[in-house]
Write an enzyme that holds these catalytic residues in place. Structure first.
Site, PDB file in Angstrom:
ATOM      1  N   GLY A  13       0.829  -1.213   0.000  1.00 21.17           N
ATOM      2  CA  GLY A  13       0.000   0.000   0.000  1.00 21.17           C
ATOM      3  C   GLY A  13       0.857   1.254   0.000  1.00 21.17           C
ATOM      4  CB  ALA A  14       4.382   1.651  -0.392  1.00 22.52           C
ATOM      5  NE  ARG A  16      -3.897   6.834  -1.037  1.00 26.27           N
ATOM      6  CZ  ARG A  16      -5.059   6.426  -1.553  1.00 26.27           C
ATOM      7  NH1 ARG A  16      -5.256   6.514  -2.848  1.00 26.27           N
ATOM      8  NH2 ARG A  16      -6.001   5.969  -0.766  1.00 26.27           N
ATOM      9  CG  ASP A  64      -6.386  -7.799  -3.754  1.00 29.20           C
ATOM     10  OD1 ASP A  64      -6.136  -7.495  -2.563  1.00 29.20           O
ATOM     11  OD2 ASP A  64      -7.514  -8.110  -4.161  1.00 29.20           O
ATOM     12  CB  VAL A  65      -2.110  -7.377   0.416  1.00 22.92           C
ATOM     13  CG1 VAL A  65      -0.951  -6.527  -0.084  1.00 22.92           C
ATOM     14  CG2 VAL A  65      -3.205  -6.522   1.043  1.00 22.92           C
ATOM     15  CB  SER A 143      -5.433   2.031  13.728  1.00 21.51           C
ATOM     16  OG  SER A 143      -6.196   3.204  13.975  1.00 21.51           O
ATOM     17  CE1 TYR A 155      -8.367   1.082   9.233  1.00 17.21           C
ATOM     18  CE2 TYR A 155      -8.582   2.114  11.389  1.00 17.21           C
ATOM     19  CZ  TYR A 155      -7.875   1.920  10.215  1.00 17.21           C
ATOM     20  OH  TYR A 155      -6.672   2.565  10.042  1.00 17.21           O
ATOM     21  CB  ALA A 158      -9.225  -5.232  10.826  1.00 17.30           C
ATOM     22  CE  LYS A 159      -5.270  -0.630  10.517  1.00 16.46           C
ATOM     23  NZ  LYS A 159      -4.213  -1.126   9.607  1.00 16.46           N
TER      24      LYS A 159
HETATM   25  P1  NAP Z   1      -4.003   5.541   2.194  1.00 17.92           P
HETATM   26  O1  NAP Z   1      -3.429   6.881   1.917  1.00 17.92           O
HETATM   27  O2  NAP Z   1      -5.437   5.289   1.883  1.00 17.92           O
HETATM   28  O3  NAP Z   1      -3.094   4.470   1.429  1.00 17.92           O
HETATM   29  C1  NAP Z   1      -3.406   3.098   1.463  1.00 17.92           C
HETATM   30  C2  NAP Z   1      -2.840   2.434   0.248  1.00 17.92           C
HETATM   31  O4  NAP Z   1      -3.155   1.029   0.341  1.00 17.92           O
HETATM   32  C3  NAP Z   1      -3.471   2.944  -1.064  1.00 17.92           C
HETATM   33  O5  NAP Z   1      -2.462   3.212  -2.007  1.00 17.92           O
HETATM   34  C4  NAP Z   1      -4.352   1.779  -1.485  1.00 17.92           C
HETATM   35  O6  NAP Z   1      -4.499   1.637  -2.891  1.00 17.92           O
HETATM   36  C5  NAP Z   1      -3.567   0.591  -0.943  1.00 17.92           C
HETATM   37  N1  NAP Z   1      -4.401  -0.605  -0.877  1.00 17.92           N
HETATM   38  C6  NAP Z   1      -5.697  -0.713  -0.504  1.00 17.92           C
HETATM   39  N2  NAP Z   1      -6.133  -1.969  -0.612  1.00 17.92           N
HETATM   40  C7  NAP Z   1      -5.083  -2.697  -1.081  1.00 17.92           C
HETATM   41  C8  NAP Z   1      -4.913  -4.071  -1.405  1.00 17.92           C
HETATM   42  N3  NAP Z   1      -5.914  -4.971  -1.281  1.00 17.92           N
HETATM   43  N4  NAP Z   1      -3.697  -4.479  -1.859  1.00 17.92           N
HETATM   44  C9  NAP Z   1      -2.685  -3.604  -2.019  1.00 17.92           C
HETATM   45  N5  NAP Z   1      -2.790  -2.284  -1.716  1.00 17.92           N
HETATM   46  C10 NAP Z   1      -3.971  -1.840  -1.253  1.00 17.92           C
HETATM   47  O7  NAP Z   1      -3.818   5.109   3.728  1.00 17.92           O
HETATM   48  P2  NAP Z   1      -2.796   5.635   4.864  1.00 17.92           P
HETATM   49  O8  NAP Z   1      -3.482   6.687   5.632  1.00 17.92           O
HETATM   50  O9  NAP Z   1      -1.449   5.865   4.298  1.00 17.92           O
HETATM   51  O10 NAP Z   1      -2.767   4.340   5.808  1.00 17.92           O
HETATM   52  C11 NAP Z   1      -1.771   3.338   5.718  1.00 17.92           C
HETATM   53  C12 NAP Z   1      -1.978   2.328   6.830  1.00 17.92           C
HETATM   54  O11 NAP Z   1      -1.963   2.981   8.098  1.00 17.92           O
HETATM   55  C13 NAP Z   1      -3.318   1.589   6.764  1.00 17.92           C
HETATM   56  O12 NAP Z   1      -3.152   0.261   7.197  1.00 17.92           O
HETATM   57  C14 NAP Z   1      -4.169   2.367   7.744  1.00 17.92           C
HETATM   58  O13 NAP Z   1      -5.236   1.590   8.230  1.00 17.92           O
HETATM   59  C15 NAP Z   1      -3.146   2.705   8.816  1.00 17.92           C
HETATM   60  N6  NAP Z   1      -3.512   3.860   9.638  1.00 17.92           N
HETATM   61  C16 NAP Z   1      -3.700   5.104   9.083  1.00 17.92           C
HETATM   62  C17 NAP Z   1      -4.029   6.178   9.907  1.00 17.92           C
HETATM   63  C18 NAP Z   1      -4.233   7.561   9.376  1.00 17.92           C
HETATM   64  O14 NAP Z   1      -4.623   8.432  10.184  1.00 17.92           O
HETATM   65  N7  NAP Z   1      -3.992   7.850   8.121  1.00 17.92           N
HETATM   66  C19 NAP Z   1      -4.194   5.980  11.292  1.00 17.92           C
HETATM   67  C20 NAP Z   1      -4.007   4.700  11.798  1.00 17.92           C
HETATM   68  C21 NAP Z   1      -3.654   3.649  10.981  1.00 17.92           C
HETATM   69  P3  NAP Z   1      -5.764   2.280  -3.657  1.00 17.92           P
HETATM   70  O15 NAP Z   1      -5.603   3.735  -3.567  1.00 17.92           O
HETATM   71  O16 NAP Z   1      -5.630   1.755  -5.051  1.00 17.92           O
HETATM   72  O17 NAP Z   1      -6.981   1.791  -2.922  1.00 17.92           O
END
Ligand code: NAP
Length: 255
Positions: A13-14, A16, A64-65, A143, A155, A158-159
């Site tokens: 998921g890297a 972005r 797709d993970v 999270s 969520y 899962a977390k």
């Molecule tokens: P994000 O900006 O939405 O980025 C997530 C990335 O994961 C996207 O590029 C997405 O691709 C990709 N993805 C989704 N489903 C996938 C799959 N089945 N296989 C491969 N890639 C997949 O999220 P983020 O905010 O950086 O979050 C990253 C992680 O940190 C997540 O696990 C999230 O739950 C956790 N987290 C985030 C926050 C926060 O405040 N942002 C807080 C706590 C935990 P698409 O764009 O194509 O869907």
């Protein structure tokens, strides 16, 4: 000399957000990087923007993970194209928020499949190599929502599941030179939290301001905050730490 010279790090998921921030930090510290994301074009474009050290390589792989065949093919490509695998960051994630009485079975299954099954499949594919070489670092993204959050029954389950998974990895894989830890971020400014603002019909800046006020350090987090903790936990300096979850949340859940 970087902490990750000669290492290969895979970050899911890297393309972005937190995943890209973490991949960037690992690249700055010398690692070769595999960026895994759903869309191979986006993954390859992100890989092309990494600040690689001399001799390090990067590849973007569509995967797709939550799909076993897709994961096995991706990990095989990493080993083939980058020459090995030493660090795995299970970061890919999605949200499908709703109050319990409105949450659909699909909302539940999708979130479980990406976060939990995805981490399981990626880890299973990587650990084969880690065990053989008696070296590996696994980092899972949990999270603060693991502690419970309105509208996130799927969520948060899962977390918290990720935390139990991480503890078990620590127990099973420790004897093979493998460390497994988790980071539980608080509010991090990414497209994921921007989407939450949109769902709540709030202005993004206002949403960030309110979340900044809600924690003791009075600011939101950024991908770099998670990347710094990730780099430490995946480095050899942290080799006596395993099975742990580190909250990186500006103290948001201190009470
Ligand atoms: P994000 O900006 O939405 O980025 C997530 C990335 O994961 C996207 O590029 C997405 O691709 C990709 N993805 C989704 N489903 C996938 C799959 N089945 N296989 C491969 N890639 C997949 O999220 P983020 O905010 O950086 O979050 C990253 C992680 O940190 C997540 O696990 C999230 O739950 C956790 N987290 C985030 C926050 C926060 O405040 N942002 C807080 C706590 C935990 P698409 O764009 O194509 O869907």
């Amino acid at each position: 000399m970087g902490r990750f010279d000669g290492r290969v790090a895979v970050v899911t998921g890297a393309a972005r957000g937190i995943g890209f921030g973490t991949a960037t930090r690992f690249a700055e510290e010398g690692a070769s990087i595999a960026i895994i994301d759903l869309d191979e074009t986006a993954a390859a474009e992100a890989a092309g923007r990494l600040p690689l050290a001399d001799g390090a390589k990067a590849v973007g792989i569509g995967c797709d993970v939550s799909n076993g065949e897709s994961v096995d093919a991706a990990v095989a490509r990493v080993v083939d194209e980058l020459g090995g695998i030493h660090i795995l960051v299970n970061n890919a994630g999605i949200t499908r928020d709703n109050l319990l009485f409105k949450m659909t079975e699909d909302d539940w299954d999708l979130v479980m499949n990406v976060h939990l099954k995805g981490a399981f499949l990626m880890t299973k594919a990587a650990q084969k190599h880690f065990v053989e070489q008696k070296y590996g670092k696994i980092l899972n993204l949990s999270s603060v929502s693991a502690l419970g959050n309105r509208g996130q029954a799927n969520y948060s389950a899962a977390k918290m599941g990720v935390q139990g998974f991480t503890r078990t990895l620590g127990i099973e894989l420790g004897p093979f030179g493998i460390n497994a830890n988790a980071i539980a971020p608080g509010f991090i400014a990414t497209e994921m939290t921007d989407a939450t603002a949109a769902r709540l019909k709030m202005d993004v800046e206002e949403f960030r301001r309110l979340n900044a006020e809600a924690n003791p350090v009075r600011r939101v987090g950024f991908p770099e905050d998670i990347a710094a903790a990730a780099a430490f936990l995946c480095s050899d300096e942290a080799s006596y730490i395993t099975g742990q979850t580190l909250y990186v949340d500006g103290g948001a859940k201190l009470g």
